[in-house]
Write an enzyme that holds these catalytic residues in place. Structure first.
Site, mmCIF file in Angstrom:
data_model
loop_
_atom_site.group_PDB
_atom_site.id
_atom_site.type_symbol
_atom_site.label_atom_id
_atom_site.label_comp_id
_atom_site.label_asym_id
_atom_site.label_seq_id
_atom_site.Cartn_x
_atom_site.Cartn_y
_atom_site.Cartn_z
ATOM 1 N N HIS A 1 -13.273 -3.226 24.443
ATOM 2 C CA HIS A 1 -13.980 -3.361 23.158
ATOM 3 C C HIS A 1 -14.498 -2.011 22.667
ATOM 4 O O HIS A 1 -14.746 -1.104 23.461
ATOM 5 C CB HIS A 1 -15.119 -4.398 23.229
ATOM 6 C CG HIS A 1 -16.328 -3.996 24.006
ATOM 7 N ND1 HIS A 1 -16.893 -4.785 24.976
ATOM 8 C CD2 HIS A 1 -17.125 -2.892 23.956
ATOM 9 C CE1 HIS A 1 -17.962 -4.204 25.460
ATOM 10 N NE2 HIS A 1 -18.126 -3.035 24.863
ATOM 11 N N GLU B 1 -14.799 -7.545 20.481
ATOM 12 C CA GLU B 1 -14.197 -7.979 21.727
ATOM 13 C C GLU B 1 -12.694 -8.231 21.536
ATOM 14 O O GLU B 1 -12.223 -8.362 20.396
ATOM 15 C CB GLU B 1 -14.892 -9.270 22.200
ATOM 16 C CG GLU B 1 -16.390 -9.115 22.463
ATOM 17 C CD GLU B 1 -16.698 -8.438 23.804
ATOM 18 O OE1 GLU B 1 -15.925 -7.562 24.243
ATOM 19 O OE2 GLU B 1 -17.737 -8.789 24.400
ATOM 20 N N ASN C 1 -13.394 -4.067 28.971
ATOM 21 C CA ASN C 1 -12.342 -4.957 28.459
ATOM 22 C C ASN C 1 -11.684 -4.406 27.194
ATOM 23 O O ASN C 1 -10.964 -5.119 26.501
ATOM 24 C CB ASN C 1 -12.907 -6.362 28.200
ATOM 25 C CG ASN C 1 -13.967 -6.371 27.097
ATOM 26 O OD1 ASN C 1 -14.292 -5.326 26.527
ATOM 27 N ND2 ASN C 1 -14.499 -7.532 26.785
ATOM 28 N N ASP D 1 -23.826 -0.996 16.234
ATOM 29 C CA ASP D 1 -24.056 -2.413 16.489
ATOM 30 C C ASP D 1 -25.511 -2.666 16.880
ATOM 31 O O ASP D 1 -26.278 -1.728 17.097
ATOM 32 C CB ASP D 1 -23.098 -2.933 17.577
ATOM 33 C CG ASP D 1 -22.880 -1.930 18.707
ATOM 34 O OD1 ASP D 1 -23.741 -1.066 18.901
ATOM 35 O OD2 ASP D 1 -21.860 -2.022 19.395
#
Ligand code: F6R
Length: 244
Positions: free
Chosen positions: A137, A142, A135, A66
């Protein structure tokens, strides 16, 4: 999914480096790289093996997971620059064999398509390294991201912005919120996945990844659907797993 629990982050890094070495030693191969703090210890161990044990990356091609949109490749916090600083400038991988999504593109959708094409025309990724967000990801997929998506632009969740503020002088407003990320489908195309998670802050996400349903509420749960996925944890990251 193979789950390996090691006593501490240093042992997790050695276990991860062992797996990377198995792929790199015979070469040529394509390695998927993650940024963030978790893999840094693994990269240091691989650099040590390069220097002291003749582990060569000369026949490795690398693709990043990314990139932030709007940071130039020379910005210290761009993932392109970060991976050079943390890893690739200290090994013998050719500079022009390290690829990442083009975070400077004025047309992020096109940049995303071109990135998927580049991975495909390189013959795909053999081993993809991954970290996990608090979380759940992976990459910057996400919660709520479809499990079969391709490389795309995305907006970071508030939790991720706050987790990443430490790389931007502690200021959440300095963290770019728009990113390009390999999609979960792109990540799943890699022939093998290797996720490393250390520390108590990851324990809940790790439990959801391994024991929860394979669905978009925890993007990392996509590893349950992969035939060759290995998860390396330290005891703190494994602390919320149920008894087996
Ligand atoms: C980074 C990436 C992210 C990180 C995750 C964990 O390229 O794709 O998914 O792996 O945010 O980051 P750290 O390791 O800093 O806790």
């Amino acid at each position: 999914m193979d789950v390996v629990i090691t006593p501490d982050p240093a042992s997790a890094a050695v276990a991860a480096a062992d797996i990377v070495e198995e792929y790199v030693r015979p070469g040529p191969m394509t390695l998927g790289l993650a940024t963030g703090s978790t893999p840094v210890a693994t990269y240091r161990e691989l650099i040590r093996r390069h220097r002291e044990a003749a582990l060569s990356f000369a026949r490795v091609r690398a693709f990043l997971l990314d990139e932030y949109l709007g940071l130039t490749p020379d910005d210290e916090e761009s993932y392109h620059r970060t991976i050079r600083r943390e890893f690739t400038e200290s090994i013998d991988i050719p500079d022009d064999e390290v690829f990442g999504p083009d975070g400077t593109s004025s047309d992020p959708d096109r940049a995303a398509r071109l990135y998927d094409e580049a991975i495909r025309s390189a013959g795909g990724v053999d081993l993809q390294l991954l970290g996990i967000g608090s979380n759940g990801h992976i990459g910057f997929n996400e919660p709520g991201t479809p499990l079969d998506g391709r490389t795309h632009s995305a907006t970071l969740h508030r939790q991720t912005v706050s987790d990443n503020a430490r790389f931007f002088g502690g200021s959440t407003s300095a963290v770019p919120v728009h990113v390009l990320t390999q999609g979960l489908g792109t990540i799943r195309d890699a022939r093998a996945l290797l996720l490393i998670a250390t520390g108590e802050a990851k324990a809940e996400a790790v439990a959801a990844m391994i024991e929860g349903p394979a669905d978009p509420s925890c993007p990392a749960s996509v590893l349950q659907l992969h035939a060759h996925a290995t998860v390396i944890l330290d005891e703190a990251a494994a602390s919320r797993l149920g008894p087996h």
